[in-house]
Design a protein around this motif. Structure first.
Motif, short mmCIF file in Angstrom:
data_model
loop_
_atom_site.label_atom_id
_atom_site.label_comp_id
_atom_site.label_asym_id
_atom_site.label_seq_id
_atom_site.Cartn_x
_atom_site.Cartn_y
_atom_site.Cartn_z
N PRO A 105 -20.24 -27.05 -4.50
CA PRO A 105 -21.51 -27.76 -4.33
C PRO A 105 -21.51 -29.09 -5.09
CG PRO A 105 -21.90 -25.47 -4.91
CD PRO A 105 -20.43 -25.70 -5.08
N GLY A 106 -21.94 -30.17 -4.39
CA GLY A 106 -22.05 -31.48 -5.01
C GLY A 106 -20.73 -32.21 -5.21
N LYS A 107 -19.61 -31.61 -4.81
CA LYS A 107 -18.30 -32.22 -5.01
C LYS A 107 -17.94 -33.10 -3.80
CE LYS A 107 -16.52 -30.68 -8.95
NZ LYS A 107 -15.93 -31.54 -9.99
N VAL A 108 -17.15 -34.15 -4.09
CA VAL A 108 -16.66 -35.05 -3.03
C VAL A 108 -15.14 -34.98 -3.03
CG1 VAL A 108 -16.59 -37.40 -2.14
CG2 VAL A 108 -18.64 -36.58 -3.33
N TYR A 109 -14.57 -34.74 -1.86
CA TYR A 109 -13.13 -34.64 -1.69
C TYR A 109 -12.65 -35.75 -0.75
CZ TYR A 109 -13.98 -30.02 -3.68
OH TYR A 109 -14.40 -28.99 -4.50
N GLU A 110 -11.40 -36.11 -0.90
CA GLU A 110 -10.84 -37.22 -0.13
C GLU A 110 -9.62 -36.75 0.65
OE1 GLU A 110 -8.88 -41.64 -1.10
OE2 GLU A 110 -10.38 -40.77 -2.47
N ILE A 111 -9.48 -37.22 1.91
CA ILE A 111 -8.29 -36.89 2.72
C ILE A 111 -7.13 -37.72 2.19
CG2 ILE A 111 -7.30 -36.83 5.02
CD1 ILE A 111 -10.12 -36.67 6.16
N ALA A 112 -6.16 -37.08 1.60
CA ALA A 112 -5.05 -37.79 0.95
C ALA A 112 -4.12 -38.40 2.01
CB ALA A 112 -4.26 -36.83 0.05
N GLY A 113 -3.83 -39.70 1.85
CA GLY A 113 -2.84 -40.38 2.70
C GLY A 113 -3.25 -40.61 4.13
N LEU A 114 -4.55 -40.68 4.41
CA LEU A 114 -4.99 -40.98 5.77
C LEU A 114 -4.72 -42.45 6.07
CD1 LEU A 114 -6.41 -40.26 8.41
CD2 LEU A 114 -8.60 -40.75 7.28
N GLN A 115 -3.93 -42.70 7.08
CA GLN A 115 -3.53 -44.08 7.39
C GLN A 115 -3.82 -44.44 8.85
OE1 GLN A 115 0.68 -44.22 6.25
NE2 GLN A 115 0.10 -45.24 4.33
N VAL A 116 -4.03 -45.74 9.06
CA VAL A 116 -4.13 -46.31 10.40
C VAL A 116 -3.27 -47.57 10.43
CG1 VAL A 116 -6.45 -45.41 10.84
CG2 VAL A 116 -6.17 -47.68 9.82
N SER A 117 -2.87 -47.98 11.62
CA SER A 117 -2.09 -49.21 11.78
C SER A 117 -2.80 -50.14 12.74
CB SER A 117 -0.68 -48.89 12.28
OG SER A 117 -0.73 -48.29 13.57
N VAL A 118 -2.45 -51.42 12.63
CA VAL A 118 -3.05 -52.47 13.46
C VAL A 118 -1.96 -53.13 14.29
CG1 VAL A 118 -4.33 -54.65 13.41
CG2 VAL A 118 -4.90 -52.84 11.79
N GLU A 119 -2.30 -53.44 15.52
CA GLU A 119 -1.34 -54.10 16.40
C GLU A 119 -0.88 -55.44 15.81
OE1 GLU A 119 0.06 -53.21 19.24
OE2 GLU A 119 -0.95 -51.27 19.40
N PRO A 120 0.38 -55.85 16.10
CA PRO A 120 0.85 -57.16 15.60
C PRO A 120 0.00 -58.32 16.09
CG PRO A 120 2.69 -55.83 16.35
CD PRO A 120 1.45 -55.11 16.77
N VAL A 121 -0.45 -58.22 17.34
CA VAL A 121 -1.36 -59.23 17.89
C VAL A 121 -2.72 -58.57 18.06
CG1 VAL A 121 -1.82 -60.83 19.78
CG2 VAL A 121 0.55 -60.37 19.08
N VAL A 122 -3.65 -58.95 17.19
CA VAL A 122 -4.95 -58.27 17.16
C VAL A 122 -6.05 -59.32 17.19
CG1 VAL A 122 -4.85 -58.19 14.63
CG2 VAL A 122 -6.42 -56.68 15.85
#
Length: 308
Positions: A105-122
């Motif tokens: 209860p009341g705790k906040v957890y984080e997804i470790a190592g969640l990554q996204v990538s972006v296109e070279p031409v964006v």
């Protein structure tokens, strides 16, 4: 407008397919809310870690959750975690990740190592935030389980994939996250546009030609004692003609008679009388001759007159 309608409108505006109606029921979503941080700066072609947290807002522990993660357009979702099922539907890439963690209860957890990538031409208008929503394991089980639900979300002709690395884990939050949230959250991305390269300009064809130094003038010859001055006239230089001689030559040319050259050795080198000087001498001579003739006749008459 209630929360259910507002969330559906936001997701549809972002280009996400409409969520199942049951997903918005409070009893299905539980008490786990999404926490996100500040927008993550990203360069074109770069892969970045996105901080996404899950908070238990109730006063009781909660065990297990399924997090659905979606990206759009020029943002990609790497198929990393083995406890996630990845799908593609048109311009949407998504993942359903299952956790069996107990949330205090009341705790906040984080997804470790969640990554996204972006296109070279964006493009900036194609760089959309990461969309995250919380689902209870019971609700997902009612949809046929995580694999069946991912297949429903996938586009026609595509298949569901399982991540190729280890499972995603939840850790106590290490990034600054928002203190409030809902069952749906948005993790922003901020595109960093590199400056345009500076193209050197070609030199102008009208540039002045380089100045060529003039060749040094020849130094004057040294003066040798006893020799003629360097300024003495040479044979190539014509002697100056006196003004009177020039006038005589002009008069002779006008009268048509050329003056005879002086005989060497007879006149001390004097020039012959020509022009106006010769005319004066001739006039004086003629006058003297006339006076002599008149005198001769007068004397003769006087001698005849006084002869006895």
């Amino acid at each position: 407008m209630n929360t259910r309608t507002l969330l559906a409108s936001v997701l549809l505006a972002a280009g996400v397919a409409a969520l199942p109606t049951a997903a918005f029921a409070a009893e299905d979503m539980g008490v786990l809310h999404v926490r996100t941080g500040a927008a993550v700066p990203v360069h074109p072609g770069e892969t970045v870690t996105v901080p996404v947290g899950i908070a238990n807002v109730s006063d009781k522990p909660v065990t297990g959750v399924v997090a659905e993660i979606r990206v759009l357009n020029d943002v990609n979702l790497p198929t990393t975690f083995s406890n996630c099922r990845y799908y593609v539907d048109s311009n949407v890439e998504g993942a359903l990740c299952e956790f069996d963690t107990e949330f205090a209860p009341g705790k906040v957890y984080e997804i470790a190592g969640l990554q996204v990538s972006v296109e070279p031409v964006v493009k900036k208008d194609k760089l959309t935030p990461v969309i995250v929503r919380m689902l209870t394991p019971e609700w997902v089980k009612g949809q046929g389980g995580i694999d069946a639900f991912a297949a429903k979300e996938a586009g026609r002709g595509t298949s569901v994939k399982t991540g190729t690395a280890g499972p995603a884990t939840l850790v106590e939050a290490t990034h600054p996250l928002s203190t409030e949230g809902e069952v749906v959250g948005f993790a922003g991305l901020s595109l960093i546009v590199p400056p345009a390269p500076v193209v050197p300009t070609a030199p102008s064809s009208s540039a002045p030609a380089p100045t060529v130094p003039a060749a040094p003038s020849s130094a004057p010859a040294p003066v040798v004692p006893g020799s003629a001055p360097a300024s003495a006239p040479t044979s190539a230089q014509a002697p100056a003609v006196p003004a009177s001689a020039s006038a005589s030559v002009s008069a002779t040319a006008t009268g048509g008679a050329a003056a005879a050259p002086a005989t060497p050795g007879t006149g001390g080198g004097d020039l012959a009388f020509t022009g106006s000087d010769a005319a004066t001498v001739a006039t004086v001579g003629v006058g003297a001759l006339l006076l002599g003739t008149v005198g001769f006749f007068v004397a003769r008459r006087r001698r005849t007159r006084f002869v006895a």
